[in-house]
Write an enzyme that holds these catalytic residues in place. Structure first.
Site, PDB file in Angstrom:
ATOM      1  N   GLU A   1       0.829  -1.208   0.000  1.00  7.28           N
ATOM      2  CA  GLU A   1       0.000   0.000   0.000  1.00  7.28           C
ATOM      3  C   GLU A   1       0.864   1.258   0.000  1.00  7.28           C
ATOM      4  O   GLU A   1       1.932   1.270   0.607  1.00  7.28           O
ATOM      5  CB  GLU A   1      -0.892   0.017   1.259  1.00  7.28           C
ATOM      6  CG  GLU A   1      -1.856  -1.144   1.324  1.00  7.28           C
ATOM      7  CD  GLU A   1      -2.746  -1.135   2.572  1.00  7.28           C
ATOM      8  OE1 GLU A   1      -2.690  -0.157   3.358  1.00  7.28           O
ATOM      9  OE2 GLU A   1      -3.497  -2.105   2.750  1.00  7.28           O
TER      10      GLU A   1
ATOM     11  N   GLU B   1      -8.829   1.534  -4.438  1.00  5.89           N
ATOM     12  CA  GLU B   1      -9.896   1.152  -3.493  1.00  5.89           C
ATOM     13  C   GLU B   1     -10.684   2.375  -3.034  1.00  5.89           C
ATOM     14  O   GLU B   1     -10.099   3.386  -2.603  1.00  5.89           O
ATOM     15  CB  GLU B   1      -9.271   0.435  -2.278  1.00  5.89           C
ATOM     16  CG  GLU B   1     -10.323   0.032  -1.238  1.00  5.89           C
ATOM     17  CD  GLU B   1      -9.855  -0.973  -0.205  1.00  5.89           C
ATOM     18  OE1 GLU B   1      -8.729  -1.497  -0.333  1.00  5.89           O
ATOM     19  OE2 GLU B   1     -10.631  -1.236   0.732  1.00  5.89           O
TER      20      GLU B   1
HETATM   21  O1  KIV Z   1      -6.413  -7.159   1.821  1.00  6.74           O
HETATM   22  C1  KIV Z   1      -7.188  -7.155   0.847  1.00  6.74           C
HETATM   23  O2  KIV Z   1      -8.052  -8.034   0.688  1.00  6.74           O
HETATM   24  C2  KIV Z   1      -7.054  -6.075  -0.119  1.00  6.74           C
HETATM   25  C3  KIV Z   1      -8.174  -5.901  -1.097  1.00  6.74           C
HETATM   26  C4  KIV Z   1      -9.268  -5.181  -0.436  1.00  6.74           C
HETATM   27  C5  KIV Z   1      -7.719  -5.212  -2.315  1.00  6.74           C
HETATM   28  O3  KIV Z   1      -6.118  -5.333  -0.061  1.00  6.74           O
END
Ligand code: KIV
Length: 295
Positions: free
Chosen positions: A128, A195
């Site tokens: 991220e 997201e």
């Molecule tokens: O952890 C997860 O499942 C994610 C998705 C929401 C993209 O990062």
């Protein structure tokens, strides 16, 4: 009962790779992605033909029962990635780097990223963040590890956002996400999760990038879609984000099956004859005689 393995009903597929992702973007073919955390689920979605499986750190919430994704560790992730890679042979497998596994230094991040491929059978990793991650992404990519970026609502920053809130709704924050998307592409990401951002913004970013975007709560204009499987199956009972479509209600279905089992155990309806191991009469008689003669 038929003993034909279920897998024989599904044709073998070619392995999805990062090259397949690029080709799909070029040909405007939508990419399907789902999360999985265990062998049977990964097997079922791989056989159904999903392009990619994300072993997300959403594991922490939907499987391990934490309030958010922050307590998830490398050990948790590797354990579940190994199970998924035993089940899925065709989908592109992406392991999600947990909180604090890539923030300390690019070198630490590279070491941890490598473990996803070397120990857990993943094909790529996801992490991220935007411009603050560029050195880390460059180093991981330079080691030959494909990196998927993640912008918008990045759940590991939940406390910074003051909750799970949509991002990029102001012109200034939309501009920031667009800039970050370009920077992540330049740093070598092969794809990008967007997201919980406005659909218009996600569509615009997708049209500006050469790499495919995978949307969750980001509208139709992305190059692919991902959902948390426990949300789309109705297995996670605490809350359902607005952008989730429920394709089943397995929480209710589990409750029904468990209730029926409990009732049948209490009424002695289960186990029935067909669930029982038989013994030949003559063996039983011999057994009884031997027990009696021991008395
Ligand atoms: O952890 C997860 O499942 C994610 C998705 C929401 C993209 O990062």
């Amino acid at each position: 009962m038929s003993t034909t393995p279920v897998s024989s009903a599904f044709p073998k597929r070619k392995k999805t790779t990062t090259y397949t992702f690029q080709q799909k973007k070029k040909k405007h073919q939508p990419i399907s992605m789902l999360t999985a955390y265990d062998y049977p689920t990964a097997l079922a979605m791989d056989q159904a033909g999903v392009d990619s499986i994300l072993v997300g750190d959403s594991l922490g919430m939907v499987v391990l029962g934490y309030e958010n994704t922050l307590p998830v560790t490398m050990d948790d992730m590797l354990h579940h990635c190994k199970a998924v890679s035993r089940g899925a042979k065709s989908a592109l497998l992406v392991g999600d780097m947990p909180f604090m596994s890539y923030q300390l230094s690019p070198q630490e991040a590279l070491k941890n990223a490598g473990r996803f491929l070397q120990e857990a059978g993943m094909d790529a990793i996801k992490l991220e963040g935007g411009k603050e991650r560029l050195d880390t992404i460059r180093l991981i990519v330079s080691a030959g590890i494909p990196v998927m970026g993640h912008l918008g609502l990045t759940p590991q920053s939940v406390h910074q956002f003051g909750g799970f809130r949509a991002q990029g709704k102001l012109a200034s924050t939309a501009q920031q996400i667009l800039e970050d998307a370009h920077l992540l592409q330049k740093a070598g990401c092969f794809s990008l999760v967007l997201e919980s951002i406005p659909a218009k913004l996600a569509e615009y970013i997708s049209s500006q990038l050469d790499i495919p975007t995978i949307g969750i709560g980001a509208g139709k204009g992305c190059d692919g879609q991902v959902l948390v499987t426990h949300d789309m199956l109705g297995l996670f009972d605490r809350f359902t984000p607005r952008f989730v479509k429920k394709y089943a209600n397995l929480h209710n279905e589990l409750g029904r099956a468990f209730g029926e089992y409990i009732k049948e155990v209490e009424s002695r309806e289960f186990p029935a004859q067909e669930h029982t191991v038989e013994m030949k009469e003559e063996e039983w008689d011999t057994f009884l005689e031997s027990v009696k003669s021991d008395e």
